[in-house]
Write a protein that holds these residues in place. Sequence first.
Motif, PDB file in Angstrom:
ATOM      1  N   VAL A 142     178.164 157.536  66.588  1.00 53.02           N
ATOM      2  CA  VAL A 142     179.032 158.624  66.126  1.00 53.02           C
ATOM      3  C   VAL A 142     178.617 159.047  64.719  1.00 53.02           C
ATOM      4  N   ALA A 143     178.384 158.067  63.845  1.00 50.16           N
ATOM      5  CA  ALA A 143     177.978 158.366  62.473  1.00 50.16           C
ATOM      6  C   ALA A 143     176.699 159.196  62.444  1.00 50.16           C
ATOM      7  N   GLN A 144     175.714 158.777  63.203  1.00 44.48           N
ATOM      8  CA  GLN A 144     174.435 159.494  63.227  1.00 44.48           C
ATOM      9  C   GLN A 144     174.604 160.890  63.817  1.00 44.48           C
ATOM     10  N   LYS A 145     175.413 161.011  64.850  1.00 42.32           N
ATOM     11  CA  LYS A 145     175.665 162.313  65.476  1.00 42.32           C
ATOM     12  C   LYS A 145     176.286 163.291  64.483  1.00 42.32           C
ATOM     13  N   CYS A 146     177.085 162.760  63.565  1.00 39.68           N
ATOM     14  CA  CYS A 146     177.792 163.589  62.582  1.00 39.68           C
ATOM     15  C   CYS A 146     177.025 163.777  61.278  1.00 39.68           C
ATOM     16  N   GLY A 147     175.772 163.340  61.230  1.00 39.29           N
ATOM     17  CA  GLY A 147     174.930 163.589  60.057  1.00 39.29           C
ATOM     18  C   GLY A 147     174.898 162.488  59.016  1.00 39.29           C
ATOM     19  N   TYR A 148     175.400 161.304  59.351  1.00 39.87           N
ATOM     20  CA  TYR A 148     175.358 160.171  58.428  1.00 39.87           C
ATOM     21  C   TYR A 148     174.073 159.387  58.641  1.00 39.87           C
ATOM     22  N   LYS A 149     173.580 158.802  57.557  1.00 46.65           N
ATOM     23  CA  LYS A 149     172.386 157.957  57.623  1.00 46.65           C
ATOM     24  C   LYS A 149     172.711 156.601  57.020  1.00 46.65           C
ATOM     25  N   LYS A 150     172.188 155.552  57.666  1.00 48.36           N
ATOM     26  CA  LYS A 150     172.404 154.206  57.142  1.00 48.36           C
ATOM     27  C   LYS A 150     171.700 154.081  55.802  1.00 48.36           C
ATOM     28  N   SER A 151     172.446 153.620  54.781  1.00 46.47           N
ATOM     29  CA  SER A 151     171.860 153.520  53.444  1.00 46.47           C
ATOM     30  C   SER A 151     171.635 152.084  53.004  1.00 46.47           C
ATOM     31  N   ASN A 152     172.499 151.158  53.443  1.00 45.82           N
ATOM     32  CA  ASN A 152     172.281 149.746  53.107  1.00 45.82           C
ATOM     33  C   ASN A 152     173.147 148.866  53.989  1.00 45.82           C
ATOM     34  N   SER A 153     172.876 147.566  53.919  1.00 43.98           N
ATOM     35  CA  SER A 153     173.598 146.571  54.701  1.00 43.98           C
ATOM     36  C   SER A 153     173.803 145.342  53.834  1.00 43.98           C
ATOM     37  N   ALA A 154     174.821 144.572  54.192  1.00 51.18           N
ATOM     38  CA  ALA A 154     175.063 143.315  53.478  1.00 51.18           C
ATOM     39  C   ALA A 154     175.915 142.414  54.353  1.00 51.18           C
ATOM     40  N   VAL A 155     175.800 141.122  54.105  1.00 48.60           N
ATOM     41  CA  VAL A 155     176.680 140.160  54.760  1.00 48.60           C
ATOM     42  C   VAL A 155     177.928 140.069  53.899  1.00 48.60           C
ATOM     43  N   VAL A 156     179.090 140.308  54.522  1.00 50.80           N
ATOM     44  CA  VAL A 156     180.351 140.317  53.778  1.00 50.80           C
ATOM     45  C   VAL A 156     181.447 139.610  54.572  1.00 50.80           C
ATOM     46  N   ILE A 157     182.473 139.210  53.869  1.00 51.91           N
ATOM     47  CA  ILE A 157     183.730 138.806  54.496  1.00 51.91           C
ATOM     48  C   ILE A 157     184.665 139.958  54.184  1.00 51.91           C
ATOM     49  N   GLN A 158     185.007 140.744  55.206  1.00 51.60           N
ATOM     50  CA  GLN A 158     185.671 142.011  54.953  1.00 51.60           C
ATOM     51  C   GLN A 158     187.129 142.073  55.357  1.00 51.60           C
ATOM     52  N   ASP A 159     187.680 141.014  55.861  1.00 51.15           N
ATOM     53  CA  ASP A 159     189.051 141.071  56.348  1.00 51.15           C
ATOM     54  C   ASP A 159     189.866 139.969  55.686  1.00 51.15           C
ATOM     55  N   TYR A 160     191.048 140.315  55.210  1.00 52.19           N
ATOM     56  CA  TYR A 160     191.909 139.336  54.550  1.00 52.19           C
ATOM     57  C   TYR A 160     192.271 138.169  55.464  1.00 52.19           C
ATOM     58  N   PHE A 161     192.326 138.403  56.757  1.00 51.79           N
ATOM     59  CA  PHE A 161     192.783 137.386  57.701  1.00 51.79           C
ATOM     60  C   PHE A 161     191.635 136.696  58.418  1.00 51.79           C
ATOM     61  N   ASP A 162     190.410 137.103  58.154  1.00 49.35           N
ATOM     62  CA  ASP A 162     189.252 136.565  58.851  1.00 49.35           C
ATOM     63  C   ASP A 162     188.228 136.134  57.819  1.00 49.35           C
ATOM     64  N   GLU A 163     187.930 134.866  57.783  1.00 52.79           N
ATOM     65  CA  GLU A 163     186.977 134.368  56.792  1.00 52.79           C
ATOM     66  C   GLU A 163     185.551 134.341  57.316  1.00 52.79           C
TER      67      GLU A 163
END
Length: 174
Positions: A142-163
């Motif tokens: 969907v992102a690519q279809k709408c004109g977005y391009k991947k710019s970077n990636s990282a390993v993260v813990i992104q949810d308060y309830f999920d470690e």
Amino acid sequence: MNNGALSKFSLHSVNKEDISICWDILSKDVSILPASWPKHRKLFTNWILNTDDELYNFRNTIFNDNNHLVGIICAELVDEKSEKKFMLGRPGEVNISYVTFPEFARQGIAAFALGEMTNLVCKAGYAPILRIAIWNKASAKVAQKCGYKKSNSAVVIQDYFDEEPTILDVYRFD
């Protein structure tokens, strides 16, 4: 960004009546919610109805042409206070996140809503971003279809309830 679905869907400001419908659908599987969204009914309700006039925050419901509620899309300003919540986002960017309800998947809803929200964010003078878990191939398309391009990636813990760490890809609009 016209994806041919403009007459089939529309965005509406979130209202209290829609929240219970949304939560009834979302509570069946909260894993479909974006990681930055609250996963408990009271927190979700307070969050989705709270838009701070001083910041760029939009929360919209998505309806189809049969007047069915089919999803939600949000745009939130990344600032110094929210930088931790929107990891890999930069202050001044606007993080866009969305969910299409499972029974309405694969109908172009996310592409429509993302295209509309991207236009609003850009017209307001902000740079939109998407933060997508690496396993979420549908959102990446969907992102690519709408004109977005991947710019970077990282390993993260992104949810308060999920470690558990996840790999997060950041897409920026070109």
